[in-house]
Motif scaffolding. Structure first.
Motif, PDB file in Angstrom:
ATOM      1  N   MET A   1      31.378 -31.865  42.421  1.00 15.96           N
ATOM      2  CA  MET A   1      30.295 -30.902  42.357  1.00 15.96           C
ATOM      3  C   MET A   1      30.615 -29.923  41.215  1.00 15.96           C
ATOM      4  O   MET A   1      31.741 -29.494  41.065  1.00 15.96           O
ATOM      5  N   ILE A   2      29.590 -29.558  40.452  1.00 19.96           N
ATOM      6  CA  ILE A   2      29.748 -28.605  39.364  1.00 19.96           C
ATOM      7  C   ILE A   2      30.245 -27.278  39.922  1.00 19.96           C
ATOM      8  O   ILE A   2      29.741 -26.791  40.941  1.00 19.96           O
ATOM      9  N   GLU A   3      31.249 -26.704  39.247  1.00 15.70           N
ATOM     10  CA  GLU A   3      31.835 -25.449  39.718  1.00 15.70           C
ATOM     11  C   GLU A   3      30.769 -24.358  39.834  1.00 15.70           C
ATOM     12  O   GLU A   3      29.949 -24.176  38.936  1.00 15.70           O
ATOM     13  N   GLY A   4      30.783 -23.649  40.954  1.00 18.78           N
ATOM     14  CA  GLY A   4      29.862 -22.543  41.186  1.00 18.78           C
ATOM     15  C   GLY A   4      28.567 -22.935  41.867  1.00 18.78           C
ATOM     16  O   GLY A   4      27.817 -22.086  42.317  1.00 18.78           O
ATOM     17  N   VAL A   5      28.272 -24.232  41.940  1.00 18.58           N
ATOM     18  CA  VAL A   5      27.055 -24.704  42.601  1.00 18.58           C
ATOM     19  C   VAL A   5      27.286 -24.674  44.107  1.00 18.58           C
ATOM     20  O   VAL A   5      28.361 -25.023  44.593  1.00 18.58           O
TER      21      VAL A   5
END
Length: 151
Positions: free
Chosen positions: A1-5
């Protein structure tokens, strides 16, 4: 998962009167601040992509219809820089998606009926200084294939 999502599955409460769902609460810490709530309807098959923000985060929710949501991390300092993620959201998968600033985002409406998106931002839109930067839906640096794959 993309960081911060943040991707949050929603809980639906049903009884003989209908249903109820909490979309986002201030005590969840998802948004650093609240700026604006908006809604948009999009016709079947339409692709709305890509754009990103430098100053605001978005939270997306699709209460009507279904959508394929695509994120692409443009943040050079992120460990997930240039990563692309896909989420399926809508009536069949009630969920909320936090899209951090610097992450390009877009969606394609799936199925044969329009989709409605309700979205929340950490800043209100300013026509004189829009925090919105666009990329083509078929941007070669992202390289996402929007076609439905049949197996």
């Amino acid at each position: 998962m993309i960081e911060g999502v943040v991707f949050k599955k929603l809980s639906k409460y049903c009884d003989d009167r209908g249903t109820f769902m909490e979309i986002i609460r201030e005590d969840e810490g998802i948004l650093e601040r609240f700026g604006q709530a908006s809604a948009s309807m999009t016709y079947p098959g339409v692709i709305k992509a890509f754009h990103y923000h430098e100053l605001q985060d978005d939270v997306w929710y699709f209460p009507v219809g279904n959508a394929q949501v695509v994120l692409h991390d443009l943040r050079k300092s992120s460990p997930t820089y240039r990563q692309t993620d896909v989420y399926y959201m809508g009536e069949e998968n009630p969920s909320v998606l936090l899209i951090p600033k610097g992450v390009a985002h877009g969606y394609r409406v799936l199925g044969n009926k329009p989709a409605m998106i309700v979205y929340f931002t950490t800043q209100a839109y300013r026509a004189d200084q829009p925090d919105e930067f666009r990329l083509p839906y078929d941007d070669p640096s992202i390289g996402f294939d929007w076609k439905t794959k049949f197996r």
